[in-house]
Design an enzyme around this catalytic site. Structure first.
Site, mmCIF file in Angstrom:
data_model
loop_
_atom_site.group_PDB
_atom_site.id
_atom_site.type_symbol
_atom_site.label_atom_id
_atom_site.label_comp_id
_atom_site.label_asym_id
_atom_site.label_seq_id
_atom_site.Cartn_x
_atom_site.Cartn_y
_atom_site.Cartn_z
ATOM 1 N N GLY A 299 49.788 33.503 45.932
ATOM 2 C CA GLY A 299 49.116 32.409 45.235
ATOM 3 C C GLY A 299 50.187 31.454 44.742
ATOM 4 C CB CYS A 377 43.534 23.543 15.228
ATOM 5 S SG CYS A 377 42.961 21.865 15.072
ATOM 6 C CE1 TYR A 406 47.345 33.564 38.839
ATOM 7 C CE2 TYR A 406 49.444 32.818 39.692
ATOM 8 C CZ TYR A 406 48.351 33.651 39.763
ATOM 9 O OH TYR A 406 48.269 34.555 40.790
HETATM 10 C C1 LIG Z 1 46.216 42.007 43.046
HETATM 11 C C2 LIG Z 1 46.858 40.671 43.044
HETATM 12 N N1 LIG Z 1 47.167 40.099 44.223
HETATM 13 C C3 LIG Z 1 47.760 38.880 44.284
HETATM 14 C C4 LIG Z 1 48.090 38.197 43.148
HETATM 15 C C5 LIG Z 1 48.735 36.852 43.288
HETATM 16 O O1 LIG Z 1 49.995 36.806 42.754
HETATM 17 P P1 LIG Z 1 50.888 35.515 42.951
HETATM 18 O O2 LIG Z 1 50.089 34.347 42.602
HETATM 19 O O3 LIG Z 1 52.036 35.724 42.045
HETATM 20 O O4 LIG Z 1 51.315 35.501 44.392
HETATM 21 C C6 LIG Z 1 47.817 38.749 41.905
HETATM 22 C C7 LIG Z 1 48.182 38.023 40.675
HETATM 23 O O5 LIG Z 1 48.247 38.498 39.603
HETATM 24 C C8 LIG Z 1 47.175 40.015 41.844
HETATM 25 O O6 LIG Z 1 46.867 40.583 40.674
#
Ligand SMILES: Cc1ncc(COP(=O)(O)O)c(C=O)c1O
Length: 461
Positions: A299, A377, A406
């Site tokens: 991600g 706040c 994120y």
């Molecule tokens: C099970 C799982 N897969 C994939 C991801 C994606 O991680 P990233 O965005 O760091 O690649 C996460 C993120 O927390 C996750 O919990």
């Protein structure tokens, strides 16, 4: 591709000046570069090409339907962690067979929807998005299973609905990913996965269950993982488990290495992605040649540097102890600094000096140390603390970098601010892919009051 660059003193997303976006869409707004997303996807795909790894985009990192659709078009499968994300991935165009359903707390309702589209959680959205009839969509491609209790639920519902879904057991390898404690997921004290020393017995016990078909292992040690070695350690735990099962005559088909692949938040703060691949590929090459399928769930590595948060300065307050630059974006728009003390480089959108190095302490003259804060706040509402910035004034635009992952997905409407708008830029074209959330949307769920309890007199009658 570099999605965000200054041209003649103005920060652009690809060919579109950010002030134009601020003018048309308002602030705070997330702006994404389609070119950068495509380049990030291809870079990871190429790095792991020797394993022919399939990338399943981690929807949670930036779930906008249009971003998911872009990734589907590039050939990505989807990695989802809730029934909601599963519906979103499907509405964005993913086939159910290309969806991996992870998540530590799956409910029966979510599992049913993953097994049989007649139980879709978003049937009412289908018409809006012009999707096919969910009843026809079939079963999710793969479950990542986190506990024996979850195995029991999926198996029970699988038998009830006459389907035998494929699943990987998520292994907790007890490896330290050297990331923030809140995003460490592969240590034995974390809630995720099944202890490695229990996995073989569990796999054997469930290997011929009629309601669920175990096909392999899943692991996700944390996010982001700033070192290569923890992945190698995790892979070694998993290959040992694969060999232990082979001795028992059980063949593992799928190995899902999860996400956590890094993004550069500050220049040079993590090894390049290719260094991760160089260490991992030799550990698995022989096995993939013999038929093992490797999946990744990226991600952040694709999205983080493909998005910025565009925010406007509302006030500047010079106090005895500190200078506060007060923006319309804050912890409600980008919570990572408040939650993890995460670093995000921030700089004025209009800047005629030399391109600044994206580091905590740029070596430039005439900077003023300030706290970049939001309107919420809470004293914890900050985007940056004690940060050297060019002197800023009310009305100036500021870009917060590496905010594409994120950021929006963790935004809230705390203090009754609507969630920000999202804009996707592709070359010279900019599109609003999510409108700023109006207050009416936040209030809608509160406008109808339902009585849950009957009055005493009625109850007696
Ligand atoms: C099970 C799982 N897969 C994939 C991801 C994606 O991680 P990233 O965005 O760091 O690649 C996460 C993120 O927390 C996750 O919990």
């Amino acid at each position: 591709m570099q999605g965000f660059t200054w041209r003649e003193g103005v920060l652009h997303a690809e060919s579109v000046p950010l002030p134009e976006i601020a003018e048309a869409a308002g602030t705070p707004t997330y702006v994404y570069s389609a070119g950068s997303i495509r380049a990030g996807y291809r870079r990871l795909e190429e790095a792991f090409a020797p394993l022919d790894a399939r990338l399943h985009y981690a929807v949670k990192s930036s779930p906008n339907l249009h971003l998911c659709r872009l990734l589907c078009e590039l050939g990505a499968g989807m990695d989802v962690v809730s029934g909601g994300e599963m519906e979103r991935a499907w509405l964005a165009g993913a086939q159910m067979a290309d969806i991996v359903f992870a998540g530590v707390g799956k409910t029966d309702e979510e599992i049913r929807a993953a097994l049989d589209g007649r139980f879709s959680l978003a049937a009412d959205a289908v018409e809006v998005f012009g999707a096919a009839d969910p009843a026809e969509r079939g079963t999710v491609g793969l479950f990542n299973v986190e506990s024996e209790s979850e195995l029991e639920s999926i198996s029970r519902l699988g038998r009830e609905l006459g389907t035998r879904p494929r699943a990987c057991l998520r292994v907790n390898p007890d490896v330290d990913p050297h990331t923030h404690e809140y995003t460490t997921t592969g240590k034995e004290e974390n809630k995720f996965g099944i202890d490695a020393d229990r996995v073989v017995a569990l796999y054997e016990k469930w290997s011929s269950d009629p309601g669920i078909e175990l096909v392999g292992f899943h692991v996700h040690i944390g996010s982001p993982v700033p070192l290569v070695e923890p992945y190698a350690e995790a892979v070694e735990v998993l290959t040992t488990l694969i060999d232990d099962l082979a001795v028992k005559g059980i063949r593992v088909e799928v190995l899902n290495l999860g996400g956590g692949w890094p993004a550069e938040y500050s220049e040079g703060d993590v090894p390049p992605l290719e260094a991760y691949a160089e260490r991992i590929v030799p550990l698995l090459e022989d096995r993939t040649a013999a038929g093992l399928r490797v999946l990744l769930e990226p991600g952040r590595s694709i999205l983080a540097n493909s998005g910025v948060l565009l925010t406007r300065i509302q006030h500047v307050k010079r106090g005895r102890a500190k200078t506060f630059v007060i923006c319309d974006g804050g912890m409600h728009t980008l919570i990572r600094p408040a939650l993890y003390r995460a670093f995000h480089f921030a700089w004025p959108v209009v800047w005629h000096g030399a391109e600044p190095a994206k580091v905590e302490r740029p070596q430039l003259e005439d900077l003023e140390i300030c706290d970049l804060v939001g309107p919420i706040c809470e004293t914890g509402d900050f985007l940056a603390r004690d940060r050297p910035l060019p002197p800023m004034a009310r009305g100036d635009l500021l870009s917060v970098f590496s905010a594409g992952a994120y950021g929006m997905s963790m935004a809230s409407n705390y203090n009754d601010h609507g969630r920000p708008a999202e804009v996707l830029v592709d070359g010279a074209e900019a599109r609003v892919i999510r409108e700023r959330e109006p207050l009416s949307a936040a209030l809608a769920a509160e406008t109808r009051v339902r009585k849950l309890t009957r009055s005493r007199r009625l109850a007696r009658a």
